[in-house]
Design an enzyme around this catalytic site. Structure first.
Site, mmCIF file in Angstrom:
data_model
loop_
_atom_site.group_PDB
_atom_site.id
_atom_site.type_symbol
_atom_site.label_atom_id
_atom_site.label_comp_id
_atom_site.label_asym_id
_atom_site.label_seq_id
_atom_site.Cartn_x
_atom_site.Cartn_y
_atom_site.Cartn_z
ATOM 1 N N SER A 1 0.829 -1.215 0.000
ATOM 2 C CA SER A 1 0.000 0.000 0.000
ATOM 3 C C SER A 1 0.862 1.264 0.000
ATOM 4 C CB SER A 1 -0.979 -0.010 1.186
ATOM 5 O OG SER A 1 -0.314 0.189 2.408
ATOM 6 N N ASN A 2 1.986 1.239 0.682
ATOM 7 C CA ASN A 2 2.864 2.428 0.634
ATOM 8 C C ASN A 2 3.444 2.620 -0.758
ATOM 9 O OD1 ASN A 2 3.313 3.975 3.244
ATOM 10 N ND2 ASN A 2 3.354 1.849 3.965
ATOM 11 N N ARG B 1 21.916 -15.238 3.145
ATOM 12 C CA ARG B 1 21.548 -13.818 3.016
ATOM 13 C C ARG B 1 22.483 -13.136 2.013
ATOM 14 N NH1 ARG B 1 18.640 -10.618 6.195
ATOM 15 N NH2 ARG B 1 18.476 -12.218 7.767
ATOM 16 N N MET C 1 10.658 -6.435 4.357
ATOM 17 C CA MET C 1 10.880 -7.002 5.680
ATOM 18 C C MET C 1 12.124 -7.893 5.731
ATOM 19 S SD MET C 1 8.520 -5.344 6.950
ATOM 20 C CE MET C 1 7.764 -5.778 8.506
ATOM 21 N N ASN D 1 13.588 4.375 4.200
ATOM 22 C CA ASN D 1 12.688 3.357 4.745
ATOM 23 C C ASN D 1 11.548 4.042 5.493
ATOM 24 O OD1 ASN D 1 11.807 0.729 5.615
ATOM 25 N ND2 ASN D 1 12.743 1.113 7.617
ATOM 26 N N HIS E 1 8.983 3.321 8.737
ATOM 27 C CA HIS E 1 8.825 2.427 9.888
ATOM 28 C C HIS E 1 7.632 2.896 10.720
ATOM 29 C CE1 HIS E 1 9.957 -0.490 12.887
ATOM 30 N NE2 HIS E 1 9.811 0.451 13.810
ATOM 31 N N SER F 1 7.761 6.981 10.832
ATOM 32 C CA SER F 1 8.968 7.750 10.514
ATOM 33 C C SER F 1 9.507 7.313 9.162
ATOM 34 C CB SER F 1 10.076 7.459 11.537
ATOM 35 O OG SER F 1 9.615 7.598 12.858
ATOM 36 N N ASP G 1 16.354 -0.415 11.641
ATOM 37 C CA ASP G 1 15.476 0.768 11.663
ATOM 38 C C ASP G 1 16.214 2.012 12.152
ATOM 39 O OD1 ASP G 1 13.222 -0.664 10.686
ATOM 40 O OD2 ASP G 1 12.901 -1.490 12.681
ATOM 41 N N GLN H 1 -1.512 7.881 7.988
ATOM 42 C CA GLN H 1 -0.428 8.876 8.020
ATOM 43 C C GLN H 1 0.767 8.426 7.177
ATOM 44 O OE1 GLN H 1 -0.601 11.983 9.283
ATOM 45 N NE2 GLN H 1 -2.732 11.414 9.584
HETATM 46 C C1 GAR Z 1 3.978 -0.552 6.763
HETATM 47 O O1 GAR Z 1 3.196 -0.328 7.913
HETATM 48 C C2 GAR Z 1 5.424 -0.182 7.024
HETATM 49 O O2 GAR Z 1 5.564 0.928 7.869
HETATM 50 C C3 GAR Z 1 5.947 -1.434 7.686
HETATM 51 O O3 GAR Z 1 5.361 -2.481 6.950
HETATM 52 C C4 GAR Z 1 4.073 -2.055 6.475
HETATM 53 C C5 GAR Z 1 4.013 -2.347 5.000
HETATM 54 O O4 GAR Z 1 2.721 -2.143 4.501
HETATM 55 N N1 GAR Z 1 7.383 -1.489 7.648
HETATM 56 C C6 GAR Z 1 8.133 -1.961 8.640
HETATM 57 O O5 GAR Z 1 7.664 -2.424 9.656
HETATM 58 C C7 GAR Z 1 9.624 -1.858 8.405
HETATM 59 N N2 GAR Z 1 10.361 -2.033 9.617
HETATM 60 P P1 GAR Z 1 2.475 -1.969 2.951
HETATM 61 O O6 GAR Z 1 3.095 -3.209 2.276
HETATM 62 O O7 GAR Z 1 0.999 -1.945 2.804
HETATM 63 O O8 GAR Z 1 3.141 -0.710 2.507
#
Ligand code: GAR
Length: 222
Positions: free
Chosen positions: A21-22, A73, A98, A115, A117, A144, A153, A181
């Site tokens: 979604s981001n 990795r 992730m 990134n 978070h 953030s 992070d 947000q």
């Molecule tokens: C978001 O809430 C992002 O902030 C978090 O994963 C989600 C991804 O959602 N990221 C972390 O936790 C990174 N440490 P999305 O795939 O719908 O964007």
């Protein structure tokens, strides 16, 4: 803002692991002619990530490098690094990616990686941030956007958005409020970095004197 030619816009690769979604909000923002960045590529480490469909819908070239198909990795990062070098983006955006990177990978792209978070860093690094914020009795929580360094992070913060924690919040209700947000914050933070209003030099954030920090409700470079 004035329309920008493609050559004037920063080229961005988005890395994601889940629903995307981001990433979608960043792609949508970049459709505006005056947005200083353009999402040219997307990469995921999960073959079933919901975001793959989203990237395809917007015709963003998408690659899948399933980390489970690699022995280590390092082997996975080697292939990812080679692909990123081929794409040669100006900015690499992690949007729900992730995986933790080795230091050598991060050092390969100094000052180029952002990134998002779901916490008001430096509070609640790692996972399960919404539950932890509730359990800690926080009155305010948020998200953030930061430049990525080799720590979990960690790295200098570009911008933050905060939300209230309500008495009857569950991790889900709080996560939904923060996500609203996130979708506003990430496009703004990428805009600031791509337009070089916010830069990263030697571990320090610099905000251009041309940028009026009070022009937004977000907390810029706290
Ligand atoms: C978001 O809430 C992002 O902030 C978090 O994963 C989600 C991804 O959602 N990221 C972390 O936790 C990174 N440490 P999305 O795939 O719908 O964007």
């Amino acid at each position: 803002m004035a329309n920008l030619a493609v050559e004037q816009r920063k080229r961005v690769t988005v890395l994601f692991s889940g629903r995307g979604s981001n990433m979608e909000t960043l792609i949508k923002a970049s459709l505006a002619d005056d947005y200083p960045a353009i999402i040219t590529h997307a990469i995921t480490n999960r073959p079933n990530a919901g975001g793959i469909e989203i990237a395809k819908n917007y015709n963003v070239e998408t690659s899948i490098f399933d980390h489970k198909a690699f022995d280590s990795r390092e082997a996975h990062e080697e292939v990812l690094r080679a692909e990123l070098e081929r794409q040669n983006p100006d900015i690499i955006v992690l949007a729900g990616y992730m995986r933790i990177f080795n230091e050598s990978f991060v050092k390969h792209f100094p000052g180029k990686m952002l990134n998002i978070h779901p916490s008001l860093l430096p509070k609640f690094k790692g996972v399960d941030t919404h539950n932890r914020a509730i359990e800690a009795g926080e009155k305010t929580h948020g998200c953030s956007v930061h430049f990525v360094d080799a720590s979990l992070d960690g790295g200098p913060i570009v911008a933050q958005a905060s939300v209230p924690v309500k008495q009857d919040d569950t991790a889900d209700t709080l996560s939904d409020r923060v996500l609203v947000q996130e979708h506003l914050l990430y496009p703004k933070a990428l805009e600031l970095v791509a337009s070089e209003m916010v830069t990263h030099q030697n571990g320090e954030i610099k905000v251009s004197p041309e940028f009026d920090k009070t022009s937004t409700n977000f907390i810029i470079a706290p």
